[in-house]
Design an enzyme around this catalytic site. Structure first.
Site, PDB file in Angstrom:
ATOM      1  N   CYS A  63     -39.982  -2.994  66.002  1.00  0.00           N
ATOM      2  CA  CYS A  63     -39.880  -2.593  64.641  1.00  0.00           C
ATOM      3  C   CYS A  63     -39.546  -1.024  64.909  1.00  0.00           C
ATOM      4  O   CYS A  63     -40.295  -0.165  64.297  1.00  0.00           O
ATOM      5  CB  CYS A  63     -41.312  -2.839  63.961  1.00  0.00           C
ATOM      6  SG  CYS A  63     -41.606  -4.428  63.894  1.00  0.00           S
ATOM      7  N   PRO A 122     -28.914   5.894  97.607  1.00  0.00           N
ATOM      8  CA  PRO A 122     -28.230   5.203  96.484  1.00  0.00           C
ATOM      9  C   PRO A 122     -29.255   4.210  95.778  1.00  0.00           C
ATOM     10  O   PRO A 122     -29.977   3.651  96.396  1.00  0.00           O
ATOM     11  CB  PRO A 122     -27.243   4.291  97.306  1.00  0.00           C
ATOM     12  CG  PRO A 122     -27.953   4.067  98.874  1.00  0.00           C
ATOM     13  CD  PRO A 122     -28.538   5.441  98.984  1.00  0.00           C
ATOM     14  N   GLY A 123     -28.959   4.071  94.638  1.00  0.00           N
ATOM     15  CA  GLY A 123     -29.926   3.221  93.783  1.00  0.00           C
ATOM     16  C   GLY A 123     -28.999   2.265  92.947  1.00  0.00           C
ATOM     17  O   GLY A 123     -28.586   1.008  93.321  1.00  0.00           O
TER      18      GLY A 123
HETATM   19  N1  LLP Z   1     -32.191  10.448  94.209  1.00  0.00           N
HETATM   20  C1  LLP Z   1     -32.894  11.049  93.300  1.00  0.00           C
HETATM   21  C2  LLP Z   1     -33.322  12.237  93.716  1.00  0.00           C
HETATM   22  C3  LLP Z   1     -32.878  10.439  92.047  1.00  0.00           C
HETATM   23  O1  LLP Z   1     -33.513  11.300  91.200  1.00  0.00           O
HETATM   24  C4  LLP Z   1     -32.036   9.323  91.767  1.00  0.00           C
HETATM   25  C5  LLP Z   1     -31.978   8.805  90.446  1.00  0.00           C
HETATM   26  C6  LLP Z   1     -31.586   8.588  92.745  1.00  0.00           C
HETATM   27  C7  LLP Z   1     -31.587   9.382  94.274  1.00  0.00           C
HETATM   28  C8  LLP Z   1     -30.709   7.451  92.569  1.00  0.00           C
HETATM   29  O2  LLP Z   1     -29.681   7.466  91.742  1.00  0.00           O
HETATM   30  P1  LLP Z   1     -28.643   6.448  91.568  1.00  0.00           P
HETATM   31  O3  LLP Z   1     -27.966   6.087  92.928  1.00  0.00           O
HETATM   32  O4  LLP Z   1     -29.175   5.206  91.049  1.00  0.00           O
HETATM   33  O5  LLP Z   1     -27.613   6.811  90.590  1.00  0.00           O
HETATM   34  N2  LLP Z   1     -33.040   5.663  84.286  1.00  0.00           N
HETATM   35  C9  LLP Z   1     -31.560   6.149  84.338  1.00  0.00           C
HETATM   36  C10 LLP Z   1     -31.327   6.488  85.641  1.00  0.00           C
HETATM   37  C11 LLP Z   1     -32.202   7.465  86.182  1.00  0.00           C
HETATM   38  C12 LLP Z   1     -31.969   8.150  87.442  1.00  0.00           C
HETATM   39  C13 LLP Z   1     -32.848   8.817  88.256  1.00  0.00           C
HETATM   40  N3  LLP Z   1     -32.838   9.268  89.408  1.00  0.00           N
HETATM   41  C14 LLP Z   1     -30.506   4.823  83.916  1.00  0.00           C
HETATM   42  O6  LLP Z   1     -31.123   4.087  83.353  1.00  0.00           O
HETATM   43  O7  LLP Z   1     -29.531   5.239  83.610  1.00  0.00           O
END
Ligand code: LLP
Length: 419
Positions: A343, A276-277
């Protein structure tokens, strides 16, 4: 739920009034609430406690700040990393190397070697080619790399196309129908201990249905691998659970996510791993900014703030919504466009948005900026690298300095032949 609330008409992070931070540190600045971070870490962890064997690996990419990682390490989280740099941060925060999962489609030989030396707990392989290379490296080092194979289940996550990762046309994982063969061939290589499958179909998912479809496919593949004599003891279900960015939006709760997983995985008999992120860090932060001026235009007024797309890239990159609130609202409302000073027209946070009335010199925040905020910042237009602050009750500290353009300039060189 977060701990950014109004008290006496002024927005606070826990017990600290945001103007105090703006005055001391300047703006723009990310402000994190430790209580919010801890709360989200616990809600997610406790929800998954209904499952028999669980390993939590926080997706460092969502917020790699060292202080944030320290808090999560203390809450029992391992780390999901995608580069040597992220691995260094996880280890510096005190996360045990064995609790680190190394993901990513382009791990270099040097990164694999360093991760093996450090004792990295698991590599999530994204291809047969990568597995062969890791097997050679590990054998040469007289080590065995513990691995899962990331599959591409070809399921539409229903999220923004730039953060969708589980469709056949995405670069991630191995094609579903070739996965069993690849798994068997990699499992036969010396230097690799193949222990399961991994998947992650995308980020900011607003429904559990695509996750359930993908996990169901992964479960069937797992059983097929076992039926063919293979061993599967671990299944890494990735991250992706979304959060509401707009006040009033409703998203799946961790408890519903856990209940779905308990149902789908009831007969799997594996350790379930999670990455989880956003669900942990999203609500943990705001981006505090000052209004530079309000400019009249052909249509709605332009609220020009001192934060820009280099500080918070999500609106420019994914048309993402971040709620905007005045730090000391008067109660009056206006319809305005909110933009930064950079810009190009992509430096737009919101168009025709109903917001608190703000004027030159007022402070405001973009909410739900704790995930994929500071970590995606850059210095475009020779702006400073945005700083980060953490609040903990009535304490606060700068947890990442503002890096001034002069510091960045001092790392540049003019070759002799141009002098
Ligand atoms: N595991 C893998 C292999 C991933 O590629 C990612 C996120 C996560 C876990 C965590 O995902 P989460 O639980 O945070 O959804 N910059 C973009 C999000 C990119 C996510 C990339 N991978 C944004 O600002 O929405």
């Amino acid at each position: 739920m977060d701990h950014f609330e109004y008290s006496g008409g002024v927005l606070h992070a826990e017990a600290i009034a945001l103007p105090q931070i703006a005055e001391a540190v300047g703006t723009p600045v990310y402000v994190y609430s430790r209580a919010t971070l801890t709360r989200h870490a616990r809600v997610f962890r406790d929800a998954l406690a209904v499952l028999p064997r669980v390993h939590l690996a926080f997706a460092v990419k969502s917020n790699p700040n060292l202080a944030v990682l320290k808090v999560l390490a203390a809450e029992g989280y391992g780390a999901d990393v995608v580069s040597g740099g992220e691995m260094d941060r996880a280890l510096a925060a005190g996360i045990a190397p064995g609790d680190v999962v190394f993901s990513g489609v382009g791990k270099t030989a040097a990164e694999m070697r360093r991760a093996l030396e450090a004792g990295c707990g698991q590599f999530n392989l994204e291809s047969e080619e990568e597995g062969q290379e890791l097997a050679e490296i590990a054998s040469a080092m007289d080590k065995v790399a513990t691995c899962t194979l990331r599959i591409n289940p070809d399921v539409d996550a229903g999220t923004h196309e730039k953060i969708s990762t589980g469709k056949a046309e995405n670069k991630f994982g191995v094609p579903f129908d070739r996965a069993a063969g690849i798994y068997a061939r990699l499992a036969a290589l010396p230097g690799l201990n193949m222990r399961g499958l991994a998947l992650h179909i995308g980020s900011q998912l607003s429904s559990l249905d695509p996750l359930e479809a993908a996990f169901t496919k992964a479960g069937a593949l797992m059983q097929a691998i076992r039926a063919a004599g293979g061993t599967v003891t671990h299944m890494d279900l990735g991250g992706g659970v979304g959060v509401p960015y707009k006040a009033g939006d409703v998203f799946p709760q961790p408890a519903e996510y856990a209940a779905m997983i308990a149902r789908v995985t009831a007969d799997w008999d594996v350790t379930l791993m999670f990455e989880p992120g956003r669900v942990i860090t999203g609500n943990t932060g705001v981006l505090l900014t000052e209004v530079v001026r309000v400019k009249q235009g052909a249509g709605h007024p332009w609220v020009v703030v001192d934060a820009a797309m280099n500080d918070l890239a999500r609106p420019a990159m994914y048309d993402a919504w971040h709620d905007f609130s005045a730090v000391a609202p008067t109660g009056a409302r206006m319809t305005a466009n909110i933009v930064g000073p950079i810009c190009e027209s992509s430096d737009t946070f919101a168009m025709a948005r109903d917001i608190d009335v703000v004027a030159r010199g007022d402070l405001a925040v973009f909410r739900t900026a704790g995930a994929y905020g500071a970590t995606m910042a850059n210095t475009y237009n020779s702006r400073p690298m945005v700083p980060e602050v953490m609040v903990d009750g009535d304490k606060w500290a700068v947890v990442a300095d503002r890096i001034e353009p002069s510091t960045i300039l001092s790392a540049e060189r003019v070759p002799e032949w141009l002098e």
